[in-house]
Design a protein around this motif. Structure first.
Motif, PDB file in Angstrom:
ATOM      1  N   MET A   1       0.815  -1.318   0.102  1.00 16.16           N
ATOM      2  CA  MET A   1      -0.012   0.183  -0.148  1.00 16.16           C
ATOM      3  C   MET A   1       0.960   1.309  -0.112  1.00 16.16           C
ATOM      4  SD  MET A   1      -3.115  -1.029   2.682  1.00 16.16           S
ATOM      5  CE  MET A   1      -3.728   0.653   2.756  1.00 16.16           C
ATOM      6  N   PRO A   2       0.988   2.031  -1.218  1.00 17.55           N
ATOM      7  CA  PRO A   2       1.956   3.193  -1.096  1.00 17.55           C
ATOM      8  C   PRO A   2       1.539   4.185  -0.125  1.00 17.55           C
ATOM      9  CG  PRO A   2       0.598   3.147  -3.068  1.00 17.55           C
ATOM     10  CD  PRO A   2       0.402   1.885  -2.617  1.00 17.55           C
ATOM     11  N   GLU A   3       0.471   4.282   0.263  1.00 13.13           N
ATOM     12  CA  GLU A   3       0.007   5.378   1.397  1.00 13.13           C
ATOM     13  C   GLU A   3       0.975   5.350   2.510  1.00 13.13           C
ATOM     14  OE1 GLU A   3      -2.145   3.473  -0.477  1.00 13.13           O
ATOM     15  OE2 GLU A   3      -3.242   4.732  -1.517  1.00 13.13           O
ATOM     16  N   LEU A   4       1.288   3.904   2.908  1.00 18.74           N
ATOM     17  CA  LEU A   4       2.131   3.609   4.146  1.00 18.74           C
ATOM     18  C   LEU A   4       3.705   4.245   3.872  1.00 18.74           C
ATOM     19  CD1 LEU A   4       0.840  -0.092   5.037  1.00 18.74           C
ATOM     20  CD2 LEU A   4       0.171   2.214   6.030  1.00 18.74           C
ATOM     21  N   GLY A   5       3.984   4.012   2.694  1.00 17.42           N
ATOM     22  CA  GLY A   5       5.275   4.610   2.392  1.00 17.42           C
ATOM     23  C   GLY A   5       5.083   6.461   2.522  1.00 17.42           C
ATOM     24  N   MET A   6       4.237   6.825   2.117  1.00 17.02           N
ATOM     25  CA  MET A   6       3.958   8.543   2.376  1.00 17.02           C
ATOM     26  C   MET A   6       3.652   8.539   3.646  1.00 17.02           C
ATOM     27  SD  MET A   6       1.487   9.052  -1.080  1.00 17.02           S
ATOM     28  CE  MET A   6       1.786   7.977  -2.261  1.00 17.02           C
ATOM     29  N   LEU A   7       3.249   7.785   4.611  1.00 14.36           N
ATOM     30  CA  LEU A   7       3.206   8.371   6.132  1.00 14.36           C
ATOM     31  C   LEU A   7       4.534   8.059   6.675  1.00 14.36           C
ATOM     32  CD1 LEU A   7      -0.157   6.265   6.985  1.00 14.36           C
ATOM     33  CD2 LEU A   7       0.079   8.675   6.756  1.00 14.36           C
TER      34      LEU A   7
END
Length: 143
Positions: free
Chosen positions: A25-31
Motif C-alpha cells: 500500500m503506497p500510502e504507508l510509504g507516504m506516512l
C-alpha cells in the motif's frame, strides 16, 4: 532509559516501511516519509510535540494528495499487454487444412491449432490467410 521523540518517529517510520513492503500500500510509504520529517523536526530543530504532529500530518497529507493522483494517472495510461490466448486474438494465421463451420486446421503463432469459421457458411482453403477473432478452448474462431 528515556528515548527521545525523534527515535520514536524513526521507529514508527520503520514499522510503516515494513508494513508498506508487506501490504504494497503506497500510502504507508507516504506516512513513513511524514514520520521521518517529524523526526527531523524533533531531533534537528528541537520542535515540540505539536510541531512534530503538524509536520507529520502536513507532509503525509501533501504526499498522498499529490503523489496518489499522479500514480493513478500513470497506471491508467499504461498500455495493457495481452497475454495467453488474449494475445492471439486479432492475429493472422495460415490455413493448413480446409476450415469451415465444422472445423479445420491453421498455423497460428508458429503452432498448429484447430479452427472453425465464424460464419458457418463460409470456408477457407489451404494457404489462405485468416484473422483470429476468438479462442474457444483449443479452437480458434477465424474469418
Amino acid at each position: 532509559m528515556d528515548i527521545d521523540a525523534w527515535l520514536w518517529w524513526l521507529i514508527g517510520a520503520a514499522v510503516l516501511g515494513i508494513a508498506l513492503v508487506i501490504t504494497t500500500m503506497p500510502e504507508l510509504g507516504m506516512l513513513a516519509v511524514g514520520a521521518i520529517a517529524a523526526a527531523v523536526v524533533s531531533g534537528a530543530f528541537d520542535g515540540g510535540a505539536v510541531a512534530q504532529v503538524v509536520v507529520f500530518t502536513v507532509v503525509s497529507t501533501a504526499l498522498i494528495a499529490v503523489v496518489r493522483p499522479i500514480a493513478k494517472r500513470q497506471r491508467a495510461d499504461r498500455p495493457r499487454h495481452a497475454t495467453g490466448v488474449d494475445a492471439l486474438k486479432g492475429r493472422q494465421a495460415v490455413v493448413l487444412e480446409r476450415v469451415d463451420g465444422s472445423g479445420g486446421r491453421i498455423k497460428l503463432a508458429g503452432e498448429v491449432w484447430s479452427a472453425r469459421a465464424l460464419d458457418s457458411g463460409h470456408a477457407y482453403e489451404v494457404g489462405q490467410e485468416v484473422d483470429v477473432v476468438e479462442i474457444e478452448g483449443a479452437t480458434a474462431i477465424v474469418m
